[in-house]
Design an enzyme around this catalytic site. Structure first.
Site, PDB file in Angstrom:
ATOM      1  N   HIS A   1       0.816  -1.220   0.000  1.00  8.49           N
ATOM      2  CA  HIS A   1       0.000   0.000   0.000  1.00  8.49           C
ATOM      3  C   HIS A   1       0.844   1.262   0.000  1.00  8.49           C
ATOM      4  O   HIS A   1       0.357   2.342  -0.301  1.00  8.49           O
ATOM      5  CB  HIS A   1      -0.934   0.001   1.218  1.00  8.49           C
ATOM      6  CG  HIS A   1      -2.005  -1.027   1.119  1.00  8.49           C
ATOM      7  ND1 HIS A   1      -3.298  -0.715   0.752  1.00  8.49           N
ATOM      8  CD2 HIS A   1      -1.982  -2.373   1.284  1.00  8.49           C
ATOM      9  CE1 HIS A   1      -4.027  -1.822   0.715  1.00  8.49           C
ATOM     10  NE2 HIS A   1      -3.249  -2.842   1.039  1.00  8.49           N
TER      11      HIS A   1
ATOM     12  N   ASP B   1       3.435   9.490  -0.666  1.00 11.47           N
ATOM     13  CA  ASP B   1       2.240   8.730  -0.287  1.00 11.47           C
ATOM     14  C   ASP B   1       2.049   7.619  -1.304  1.00 11.47           C
ATOM     15  O   ASP B   1       2.207   7.852  -2.507  1.00 11.47           O
ATOM     16  CB  ASP B   1       1.008   9.662  -0.320  1.00 11.47           C
ATOM     17  CG  ASP B   1      -0.007   9.333   0.768  1.00 11.47           C
ATOM     18  OD1 ASP B   1      -0.075   8.169   1.182  1.00 11.47           O
ATOM     19  OD2 ASP B   1      -0.730  10.256   1.200  1.00 11.47           O
TER      20      ASP B   1
END
Ligand code: ADQ
Length: 456
Positions: free
Chosen positions: A156, A365
């Site tokens: 992720h 991110d």
């Protein structure tokens, strides 16, 4: 026939609130829960309480198979190796990663435990779908225990460039652990490439093509699968009467400002909250004749509160909020509203709907679901998304105002441009963003990941 899926993730989707099991907030749970409910899956993970693991149970239609963690393991495995070594290392070493052998050993031991619980839950031909950086050794360990299942891994967070990854003292073990999977999926093209390079260098894997590696007589597929959201669910709640009423109240509570600017993040040093606040201060500085035109709301969800770097971050952000409100506020009016809490989904969506400008400016991110959630909630009202080039989402959301979050003045300029943007341009940009967010939902993401695994 659909094959049964066992997700293996650090945390279970359910956590104990002292009286009952409740669904935990966060990107991962919100993304996977609807998928598992559809395929009747199980989930292996930690319950959130140290000590003996509770017996398996069912919550929200998903079989939950708890793994135990001791207090010491929580400190050394989770706060230590995961969040003081891997998290900063994989996010561009925004702060210095700390490598300790007494953190690595419990990382290996805890990964072994997850692999064992998963191995017991799996039947031949099932799919094990391992999630994220806390469990990078699980694919290899699981393969040693169960060679009769298909193993997928999804990262992720970003996989870092080799120049950074090389610093990790246990780089070979991590690469070999990951190479135990049949399919390794990442958020972005850059992460796929970074991993392929590291696998060649530290695992002696061979590249067959851009999407296939060969290692120890096995073929490993690399996949780019950007995670997404349940767009329809956000749209529906955004349209509800309850949210519409709350939006009107919020606008009033925020002093009927002409431009409401919003930031929503877990309180994490990768999210760039401090630099973002400075950029907003720059906008106030430039508009000293009419500061009340702007209201900035920063919602920060408490996160990893036991890690010192997070405690320091929290105090520096609170100081900064205090300073900006002290410098530019007036009696009865503060330009920055700072909420340090998790919000119920309806309330969060009311904020997305009321915000004229959304500032998503992480320093790095994996994806950033907040950016996609904002877009999903903007049906019929443009609103401008200002997005960091270092968020995985920037590979897809190209019609946002893309910024370098380190460039405080540049973000101020983008904020100004966002508040002054012609309605027609804002509408066009938002239409394009909405097309992307509506055409690639979390169900498409899961279908793509699972199709790849089912093909094995
Ligand atoms: P996170 O770092 O947690 O996820 P993000 O993708 O933005 O980051 O997900 C956060 C989730 O928490 C969103 O669904 C959001 O709605 C929710 N949330 C945020 N603030 C909230 C608040 N105040 N109250 C309630 N809910 C709130 C990690 C990676 C990301 C990746 C996701 C999924 O770091 O890059 O996108 O996993 O893969």
């Amino acid at each position: 026939m659909t094959r049964r899926i066992v997700v293996v993730a650090n945390r279970l989707p359910a956590s104990w609130d002292g009286e009952k099991w409740v669904t935990s907030p966060g990107g991962l749970v919100r993304a996977l829960e609807p998928v598992l409910q559809r395929v009747n899956g199980s989930w292996v993970g930690w319950s959130g309480n140290v000590g003996e693991a509770p017996a398996p149970f069912e919550h929200d239609g998903i079989a939950q198979l708890p793994v135990s963690l001791t207090e010491e393991e929580l400190n050394d495995f989770y706060y230590g190796f995961c969040n003081s070594a891997l998290w900063p290392l994989y996010h561009d070493a925004v702060i210095s990663p700390e490598f300790h052998r007494h953190h690595w050993r419990p990382y290996r031991a805890v990964n072994e435990r997850y692999a064992k619980v998963a191995a017991e839950a799996l039947s031949p031909d099932d799919i094990a779908w391992v999630q994220d950086y806390q469990l990078q050794l699980v694919p290899g360990m699981l393969r040693a225990l169960r060679s009769d299942v298909t193993i997928g891994f999804y990262l992720h967070i970003p996989f870092p460039p080799i120049e950074l990854f090389s610093r990790l003292p246990w780089r070979r073990q991590i690469i070999e652990g990951l190479l135990g999977a049949d399919v390794l999926a990442f958020q972005t093209r850059a992460s796929v490439q970074n991993f392929a390079r590291a696998a060649r260098r530290f695992g002696q894997a061979e590249s067959v093509s851009r999407r296939e590696l060969r290692w120890r007589d096995r073929s490993i597929t690399l996949q780019r699968a950007p995670i997404a959201i349940d767009t329809g669910h956000f749209e529906e709640i955004a349209r509800s009467d309850a949210v519409q009423t709350r939006v009107a109240e919020l606008r009033h509570e925020l002093g009927d400002a002409e431009h409401i600017i919003l930031g929503v993040d877990r309180l994490d040093y990768t999210k760039g909250i401090d630099l973002r606040l400075k950029s907003f201060a720059g906008l106030l500085e430039q508009s000293s004749d009419a500061p009340r035109r702007y209201a900035f709301v920063q919602v920060a969800v408490p996160s990893r509160e036991d890690v010192p770097a997070y405690q320091d971050l929290r105090s520096s952000i609170e100081q900064l909020v205090g300073r900006i409100n002290g410098d530019y506020g007036e009696p009865g009016w503060s330009p920055v509203s700072y909420l340090y809490r998790s919000l119920p989904l309806e309330e969060l969506i009311a904020y997305y709907v009321v915000a004229d400008v959304m500032l998503v400016t992480p320093l790095r991110d994996g994806m950033n679901l907040v950016a996609k959630e904002y877009v999903a909630c903007r049906r019929g009202r443009p609103g401008v998304l200002v997005l960091s080039e270092f968020a995985g989402a920037a590979e897809q959301l190209k019609s946002a105002l893309i910024v370098n979050p380190h460039d405080v003045d540049g973000v101020t300029t983008a904020l100004r441009a966002a508040t002054e943007m012609e309605h027609s341009e804002a509408r066009l940009r938002m239409q394009r963003l909405r097309r992307t967010v509506r055409s690639e939902t979390v169900f498409d993401w899961a279908r793509d990941c699972l199709a790849m695994l089912e093909a094995f």
